[in-house]
Enzyme design. Structure first.
Site, PDB file in Angstrom:
ATOM      1  N   THR A   1      44.085  39.337  51.473  1.00 23.31           N
ATOM      2  CA  THR A   1      42.798  39.944  50.844  1.00 23.31           C
ATOM      3  C   THR A   1      42.329  39.440  49.624  1.00 23.31           C
ATOM      4  O   THR A   1      43.110  39.222  48.700  1.00 23.31           O
ATOM      5  CB  THR A   1      43.185  41.538  50.868  1.00 23.31           C
ATOM      6  OG1 THR A   1      41.826  42.296  50.899  1.00 23.31           O
ATOM      7  CG2 THR A   1      43.898  41.765  49.950  1.00 23.31           C
TER       8      THR A   1
ATOM      9  N   GLU B   1      39.573  56.377  41.458  1.00 23.81           N
ATOM     10  CA  GLU B   1      39.171  55.041  41.035  1.00 23.81           C
ATOM     11  C   GLU B   1      40.196  54.569  39.951  1.00 23.81           C
ATOM     12  O   GLU B   1      40.642  53.406  39.977  1.00 23.81           O
ATOM     13  CB  GLU B   1      37.799  54.734  40.573  1.00 23.81           C
ATOM     14  CG  GLU B   1      37.492  53.285  40.250  1.00 23.81           C
ATOM     15  CD  GLU B   1      37.323  52.474  41.341  1.00 23.81           C
ATOM     16  OE1 GLU B   1      37.086  51.157  41.249  1.00 23.81           O
ATOM     17  OE2 GLU B   1      37.552  52.721  42.389  1.00 23.81           O
TER      18      GLU B   1
END
Length: 554
Positions: free
Chosen positions: A550, A415
């Site tokens: 997106t 992440e």
């Protein structure tokens, strides 16, 4: 010269969401008017794939691998259908239900265009029926996050209607009546979100109460003395969805709201030390910077992404060249100020390109998985505008994201991670490895992990999609297959696919101790869709005909 490449006009556009992704189909007239300073540089965005390759592949595709990705999507859908139908998401380990996006069935709406592009008609009919018969946008479970609702729900609804218009979805699967009812749901949702654009600046309120129709001021993000603030991604991730809604509905109120929402950024009245990169967050009421944060990472990313896509969507719009020029400025300032080569990788003389963040005089030498969208966006704009320097930059940044995946034991990127800049030009960078474990990771991987989770995010494979479709280099297909097989192997559970707790742990087959019982809707809506399109024939959603945008599934 393809239609897409000949300065398309907006009057014949159809949209198809991909992922929190929205695909916009562009048709073009045989002429070009307006600013033509880039016209001579433009060519096809997409590589000219041969009809049949050396190994029998059709138009650059790989049918076997595309089918494998489709099998994973089928499994995802039917596990959700069995255990969590109507809920926002499934708990992939326990088989429980999640209500994380107001209880409207986020997975159903968000994944609908994945099913459409894959031709999964039975599953799509089930989702469309739920959308038109079961969802009541007047009733929300909890406060409504305006950003997440726009990118996961509104964009998908508008795009699904556009896919039907473009006959990607056959009329025998979803009728014109179904299309109209889907669009009606989009209009209803947009109208419920409408009051969020009512701030003095037009910057959108972060959270809405759909029961009262008023913003949740007390729950919005505060800064410093308590002023309510908005980051660039929130302000900038409305334009494409609302422009298409205005086009399909015939009501200009939607695009007017979205244009006003990002106007404080596009027409920034405050001094920009690095042209194109705005200081943020911004005060909701006067638009002034509440801090000095700049970057292309989380909370900033999709504003910059949407600038170039707004231009590609409608280059004859009265503000189109402004959007294009702001994007070009932002890429140049990113390259000149925030792109750094990492310290040399183990056993090598050089490092890889990474993206830092600036905050109040400090170089924050930390990067998130979300920032791996940037290579693809830079490649798209570089190809469309004929900027070879941007293409080189995008491919270099993608090499860096690839390294982050390839270096970990699970072959999946974390992440967040930190790196040591090799060429910081005497800038003050913020972080050094805080402990022995991190120092060992730096020696072993060339970076150290800050947050070791993998949340099934799409950004890396998104950029691989652009790289393959633009360059035709099969190594990007190979990298995508490496990522897919690693993710599938590690995350598969009894009821679907689960988030990973620690990508630096060793894999243990059949052991779910390293998995979290969570799976957000972007797994089916984005990650699997991009993977499928990498292996589908290149005329399936060709970049010469479609724009993907997106809305940051963070």
């Amino acid at each position: 010269m393809s239609v897409f490449r000949r300065a398309p006009h907006f009057k014949a556009i159809a949209v198809a969401c991909v992922l929190g992704i929205y695909l916009v189909y562009l048709w073009a007239p045989d002429w070009f008017s307006g600013d033509n300073s880039y016209a001579s540089a433009r060519g096809n965005v997409q590589f000219a794939f041969p009809e049949e390759g050396q190994h029998g592949e059709v138009r650059g595709g790989d049918a076997r691998k595309a089918e494998r990705v489709m099998e994973t999507m089928r499994r995802t859908f039917w596990k959700y259908r069995l255990r969590s139908w109507g809920f926002d998401d499934i708990k992939p380990i326990s088989g429980g239900q999640g209500t994380t996006r107001n209880g409207w069935g986020a997975f159903i709406v968000d994944s609908s265009t994945t099913l459409a592009l894959m031709g999964m008609w039975e599953e799509l009919r089930l989702e469309a029926d739920h959308i038109v018969e079961k969802i009541d946008f007047a009733a929300a479970d909890g406060g409504v996050d305006t950003f997440e609702t726009t990118i996961r729900y509104l964009g998908a609804l508008v795009s699904l209607a556009g896919l039907i218009d473009a006959e990607i979805v056959p009329s025998g699967v979803l009728s014109s009546e179904a299309r109209d009812r889907i669009l009606k749901q989009a209009v209803t949702l947009a109208d419920k979100l409408g009051p969020s654009f009512g701030s003095p600046t037009g910057l959108p309120w972060p959270l809405m109460n759909f029961t009262t129709g008023l913003p949740y001021a007390e729950a919005s993000e505060k800064w410093g003395s308590g002023s309510i603030v908005v980051f660039p991604a929130r302000a900038g991730s409305n334009y494409l969805e609302y422009k298409m809604l205005s086009h399909l509905s015939g009501d200009s109120v939607y695009i007017n709201r979205a244009t006003r929402a990002w106007a404080p950024l596009v027409w920034n009245k405050y001094t920009e030390e690095w042209p194109g990169l705005v200081d943020s967050p911004m005060d909701l009421f006067d638009g002034a910077p509440a801090d000095r944060q700049r970057g292309w990472d989380r909370k900033h990313d999709s504003y910059y992404e949407y600038l170039i896509k707004a231009y590609i969507l409608d280059p004859l719009d009265r503000y189109a060249t402004k959007y294009r020029d702001r994007w070009v400025q932002a890429v140049q300032s990113l390259r000149d100020n925030l792109v750094f080569e990492s310290s040399p990788l183990p056993g090598q003389q050089t490092g890889v390109l990474t993206i830092a963040v600036y905050q109040n005089g400090w170089l924050i030498n930390e990067m998130s998985h979300l920032a791996c969208f940037a290579p693809g966006n830079i490649l798209l704009g570089g190809s469309y505008l004929g900027r070879r320097d941007f293409i080189t930059l995008g491919l270099g940044l993608l090499d860096g994201c690839r390294h982050i995946y390839d270096a970990t034991p699970l072959k999946i990127g974390p992440e967040r991670f930190s790196f040591m800049p090799a060429n910081a030009h005497n800038k003050a960078y913020a972080y050094e490895p805080p402990g022995e474990s991190e120092r060992q990771q730096l020696e072993k991987y060339g970076f150290w992990v800050v947050n070791p989770a993998y949340k099934l995010r799409p950004e890396y494979v998104e950029s691989l999609f652009y790289a393959y479709r633009i360059t035709g280099d099969r190594k990007y297909q190979d990298w995508a297959w490496d990522a897919f097989t690693a993710i599938e192997r590690v995350t598969q559970t009894e009821f679907g696919f689960a988030q990973v707790k620690n990508v630096t742990a060793e894999f243990k087959s059949g052991n779910s101790d390293n998995l979290d019982d969570e799976c957000q809707s972007f797994w089916g809506a984005e990650t699997l869709k991009y993977l499928y399109l990498i292996f589908a024939p290149s005329d399936v959603m060709s970049l010469d005909e479609w724009v993907f945008n997106t809305g940051v599934f963070a």
